[in-house]
Design an enzyme around this catalytic site. Structure first.
Site, PDB file in Angstrom:
ATOM      1  N   ALA A 132      17.865 103.383  45.267  1.00  0.00           N
ATOM      2  CA  ALA A 132      16.579 103.572  44.571  1.00  0.00           C
ATOM      3  C   ALA A 132      16.571 104.858  43.743  1.00  0.00           C
ATOM      4  O   ALA A 132      17.212 105.822  44.133  1.00  0.00           O
ATOM      5  CB  ALA A 132      15.451 103.632  45.605  1.00  0.00           C
ATOM      6  N   PRO A 133      15.892 104.858  42.603  1.00  0.00           N
ATOM      7  CA  PRO A 133      15.033 103.793  42.044  1.00  0.00           C
ATOM      8  C   PRO A 133      15.779 102.749  41.219  1.00  0.00           C
ATOM      9  O   PRO A 133      15.149 101.888  40.610  1.00  0.00           O
ATOM     10  CB  PRO A 133      14.060 104.571  41.153  1.00  0.00           C
ATOM     11  CG  PRO A 133      14.859 105.760  40.694  1.00  0.00           C
ATOM     12  CD  PRO A 133      15.784 106.110  41.834  1.00  0.00           C
ATOM     13  N   GLY A 134      17.090 102.797  41.194  1.00  0.00           N
ATOM     14  CA  GLY A 134      17.807 101.673  40.601  1.00  0.00           C
ATOM     15  C   GLY A 134      18.343 101.876  39.195  1.00  0.00           C
ATOM     16  O   GLY A 134      18.774 100.913  38.560  1.00  0.00           O
ATOM     17  N   GLY A 135      18.337 103.134  38.719  1.00  0.00           N
ATOM     18  CA  GLY A 135      18.928 103.387  37.397  1.00  0.00           C
ATOM     19  C   GLY A 135      20.354 102.859  37.341  1.00  0.00           C
ATOM     20  O   GLY A 135      20.744 102.164  36.393  1.00  0.00           O
ATOM     21  N   LYS A 136      21.105 103.161  38.373  1.00  0.00           N
ATOM     22  CA  LYS A 136      22.518 102.755  38.359  1.00  0.00           C
ATOM     23  C   LYS A 136      22.675 101.294  38.796  1.00  0.00           C
ATOM     24  O   LYS A 136      23.550 100.610  38.288  1.00  0.00           O
ATOM     25  CB  LYS A 136      23.349 103.696  39.220  1.00  0.00           C
ATOM     26  CG  LYS A 136      23.273 105.116  38.676  1.00  0.00           C
ATOM     27  CD  LYS A 136      24.126 106.103  39.399  1.00  0.00           C
ATOM     28  CE  LYS A 136      23.835 107.514  38.918  1.00  0.00           C
ATOM     29  NZ  LYS A 136      22.488 108.009  39.336  1.00  0.00           N
ATOM     30  N   ASP A 181      19.414 101.984  56.690  1.00  0.00           N
ATOM     31  CA  ASP A 181      20.196 103.219  56.646  1.00  0.00           C
ATOM     32  C   ASP A 181      21.653 102.822  56.410  1.00  0.00           C
ATOM     33  O   ASP A 181      22.203 102.029  57.176  1.00  0.00           O
ATOM     34  CB  ASP A 181      20.042 103.931  57.999  1.00  0.00           C
ATOM     35  CG  ASP A 181      20.725 105.291  58.025  1.00  0.00           C
ATOM     36  OD1 ASP A 181      21.713 105.484  57.283  1.00  0.00           O
ATOM     37  OD2 ASP A 181      20.268 106.145  58.809  1.00  0.00           O
ATOM     38  N   ASP A 198      25.930 107.169  45.344  1.00  0.00           N
ATOM     39  CA  ASP A 198      25.252 108.204  44.555  1.00  0.00           C
ATOM     40  C   ASP A 198      24.447 109.004  45.579  1.00  0.00           C
ATOM     41  O   ASP A 198      23.261 108.754  45.788  1.00  0.00           O
ATOM     42  CB  ASP A 198      24.353 107.493  43.526  1.00  0.00           C
ATOM     43  CG  ASP A 198      23.622 108.450  42.618  1.00  0.00           C
ATOM     44  OD1 ASP A 198      24.014 109.631  42.549  1.00  0.00           O
ATOM     45  OD2 ASP A 198      22.644 108.021  41.973  1.00  0.00           O
ATOM     46  N   CYS A 251      24.251 114.773  41.789  1.00  0.00           N
ATOM     47  CA  CYS A 251      23.763 115.580  40.662  1.00  0.00           C
ATOM     48  C   CYS A 251      23.637 117.031  41.130  1.00  0.00           C
ATOM     49  O   CYS A 251      22.729 117.736  40.724  1.00  0.00           O
ATOM     50  CB  CYS A 251      22.464 115.027  40.100  1.00  0.00           C
ATOM     51  SG  CYS A 251      21.142 114.905  41.300  1.00  0.00           S
TER      52      CYS A 251
HETATM   53  C1  SAM Z   1      20.393 110.263  44.395  1.00  0.00           C
HETATM   54  S1  SAM Z   1      19.279 109.064  44.927  1.00  0.00           S
HETATM   55  C2  SAM Z   1      19.935 107.591  44.255  1.00  0.00           C
HETATM   56  C3  SAM Z   1      19.582 107.342  42.798  1.00  0.00           C
HETATM   57  C4  SAM Z   1      19.961 105.960  42.350  1.00  0.00           C
HETATM   58  N1  SAM Z   1      21.366 105.675  42.618  1.00  0.00           N
HETATM   59  C5  SAM Z   1      19.696 105.745  40.875  1.00  0.00           C
HETATM   60  O1  SAM Z   1      20.613 105.846  40.069  1.00  0.00           O
HETATM   61  O2  SAM Z   1      18.536 105.429  40.529  1.00  0.00           O
HETATM   62  C6  SAM Z   1      19.678 108.883  46.613  1.00  0.00           C
HETATM   63  C7  SAM Z   1      18.903 107.772  47.345  1.00  0.00           C
HETATM   64  O3  SAM Z   1      19.515 107.599  48.614  1.00  0.00           O
HETATM   65  C8  SAM Z   1      18.513 107.266  49.553  1.00  0.00           C
HETATM   66  N2  SAM Z   1      19.085 107.540  50.893  1.00  0.00           N
HETATM   67  C9  SAM Z   1      19.187 108.718  51.537  1.00  0.00           C
HETATM   68  N3  SAM Z   1      19.795 108.548  52.731  1.00  0.00           N
HETATM   69  C10 SAM Z   1      20.100 107.235  52.842  1.00  0.00           C
HETATM   70  C11 SAM Z   1      20.731 106.451  53.848  1.00  0.00           C
HETATM   71  N4  SAM Z   1      21.160 106.994  54.970  1.00  0.00           N
HETATM   72  N5  SAM Z   1      20.866 105.125  53.625  1.00  0.00           N
HETATM   73  C12 SAM Z   1      20.403 104.561  52.486  1.00  0.00           C
HETATM   74  N6  SAM Z   1      19.795 105.259  51.503  1.00  0.00           N
HETATM   75  C13 SAM Z   1      19.654 106.583  51.669  1.00  0.00           C
HETATM   76  C14 SAM Z   1      17.357 108.145  49.153  1.00  0.00           C
HETATM   77  O4  SAM Z   1      16.132 107.642  49.669  1.00  0.00           O
HETATM   78  C15 SAM Z   1      17.448 108.085  47.627  1.00  0.00           C
HETATM   79  O5  SAM Z   1      16.646 107.036  47.145  1.00  0.00           O
END
Ligand code: SAM
Lengths: 320, 182
Positions: A132-136, A181, A198, A251
């Site tokens: 989330a939020p799904g850009g990638k 998770d 990511d 990032c």
């Molecule tokens: C850097 S953001 C991802 C951005 C996304 N890839 C994009 O391009 O839009 C990291 C995401 O990992 C989620 N996250 C953190 N720990 C996690 C876990 N243990 N399992 C799954 N998702 C997790 C967070 O809630 C957050 O939405």
């Protein structure tokens, strides 16, 4: 403006701009004083908006023509045919009927690289494990022409909603979102051809858009991120097929969240770093008293002031 | 911990009939041709959400009935014995729609009604209660709605007569994506 005066000592400058001192010390260690000044100045700039055109909804040229008709001034981004910089716009670019139709998404220039580097193919099963939020995710689907399968994991229910909204708006059809998770990914009994991780990070590469990061995190926060990222990467690798590929990115500019994570994980697992081209510059070989795995020079660092975009670290590995 | 409650399941015969009947009313038969590439899934919850999922994803989704949150295209929702086609369902089937309406305003995207004065030209005749796919300028898809009057009444109607009601809280117009927050 006094705060960005070249004659100021870099520590004074950092202090005037509201950075915690330890951050400046680390930037200086990473890139030297002169470049740290450039980085700090860059972080004060108002970034121009970038969008990613979505071929799943509309051919690039049609979208460009529609936006130009509305008076939006666009500039192509070199080597990124789907990336466009918004030079000038009198309309809210994130609320046009074209946006609502998923013709494009607001996305930082440098965050368009990880999905391209993963290079997903039409029939593959791809894991986007922190989605989330799904850009990638939406970019991966575009690169796959909506064929094959993406399994998008996200731990947060709230963020799953924005993921869902973006997938639907952008016309993605090959994705299943699982609210879980990622440390439980093996319970899903799926094997991925490729994985994008990511990772959640301290965000020191995106201070230009989030100035609170100048003083919101201390060294122990960075170490906590490190431990979490190591855990996430290790679990991700378990769900990867043999010969499968994984892209790890953040990032953040902190070596503990990047080079040190990869170094630690490849030591204990059957991963091998692979070349990803000449983007930005090679990752660090060492930092302070830490020496990293020699292959890490295959990973890349994208510094904001040198790439005119968000700071990123990107590494690609293959499972032997 | 993974919860044990299944959320995703294949559509049952009765539900399939309700959905098919509703599609048959508003779309030409070719709509069923395109839908052959998809399987219908239901996500149970306060409302039953209907998803159409490419058949190439079916096998994987079958492994994830308890954990899947979203899959394929959010097509519509089932309310007791009524089916409501939603934004993306209407986009998928728009080329086969029997009735389309073109508007000259973006107001519908803010959950507001479409009034007589907002109509460009009437290309399709419609009756009160008919499902209409709404297009805006540059032939952009805006959403879906139900006619509040017959098209034959339009010429005599006041400019502020409602043709399609707005729905702020339901995913019928594309402005939903902003109201939902992305
Ligand atoms: C850097 S953001 C991802 C951005 C996304 N890839 C994009 O391009 O839009 C990291 C995401 O990992 C989620 N996250 C953190 N720990 C996690 C876990 N243990 N399992 C799954 N998702 C997790 C967070 O809630 C957050 O939405």
């Amino acid at each position: 403006m006094e705060s960005t005066d070249n004659t100021l000592d870099v520590y004074e400058l950092g202090n005037n701009l509201g950075y915690l001192n330890y951050m400046i010390e680390r930037f200086v260690e990473m890139i030297g004083e002169e470049e740290t000044v450039d980085l700090l100045k860059y972080n004060e700039k108002k970034l121009s908006k970038t969008i990613r055109l979505n071929s799943l909804r509309s051919p690039f040229e049609r979208t460009k023509a529609l936006l130009k008709k509305k008076g939006v001034v666009l500039r192509n981004i070199e080597y990124l045919p789907e990336g466009i910089e918004i030079i000038e716009s009198d309309i809210p670019i994130g609320a046009t009927p074209e946006y609502l139709n998923g013709y494009y998404i607001l996305q930082g220039k440098n965050s368009m690289y990880p999905s391209k580097i993963l290079n997903p193919k039409e029939g593959e099963v791809i894991g986007d494990l922190t989605a989330a939020p799904g850009g990638k995710t939406t970019h991966l689907a575009q690169l796959m022409n909506n064929k094959g399968n993406i399994i998008a994991l996200e731990i947060s229910a709230n963020r799953c909603r924005s993921l869902k909204s973006n997938l639907a708006r952008m016309g993605v059809i090959n994705t299943i979102v699982v609210q879980i998770d990622l440390r439980d990914v093996c319970n899903l009994e799926l094997e991925f051809d490729k994985i994008l991780l990511d990772a959640p990070c301290s965000g020191s590469g995106i201070i230009a858009s989030d100035p609170t990061r100048k003083n919101s995190k201390n060294l122990s926060d960075i170490n906590n991120h490190h431990n979490y990222q190591v855990e996430l990467l290790k679990k991700s690798v378990k769900a990867l097929k043999e010969k499968g590929e994984i892209v790890y990115c953040t990032c953040s500019l902190e070596p503990e969240e990047n080079e040190q994570v990869i170094s630690e994980v490849i030591k204990e697992s059957n991963l091998k770093l692979v070349e990803i081209g000449k983007l930005g510059e090679p990752a660090l070989e060492q930092f302070l008293d830490q020496k990293f795995h020699p292959d890490l020079i295959k990973a890349r660092r994208l510094y904001p002031h040198k790439t005119s975009g968000e700071g990123f670290f990107i590494a690609k590995m293959v499972k032997k | 911990m993974i919860e044990n409650k299944p959320t995703f399941r294949k559509i049952n015969d009765e539900e399939k009939e309700i959905v098919s009947f509703s599609i048959m009313n508003s779309f030409y038969d070719e709509a069923f041709g395109i839908l052959r590439n998809y399987a219908f899934w239901i996500k149970d919850g306060k409302i039953r959400e209907v998803f159409v999922v490419p058949i190439t994803s079916d096998k994987i989704l079958e492994k994830l009935p308890k954990t899947a949150y979203f899959a394929g295209i959010p097509f519509g929702s089932l309310w007791k014995s009524d089916f409501q086609l939603e934004i993306e369902g209407s986009k998928l089937l728009a080329p086969f729609s029997k009735k389309v309406i073109h508007v000259t305003t973006d107001q519908f995207l803010y959950g507001k009604p479409i009034f007589v004065e907002n109509i460009g030209e009437i290309t399709d005749e419609f009756r009160k209660g008919d499902t209409l796919i709404v297009f805006g300028r540059s032939n952009l898809h805006y959403g879906i709605g139900q006619a509040e009057i017959d098209s034959t009444e339009i010429s005599a109607a006041k400019s502020n007569t409602v043709i399609i009601k707005g729905h702020k809280k339901r995913p019928l117009d594309r402005g939903w994506y902003l109201r939902e927050g992305d």
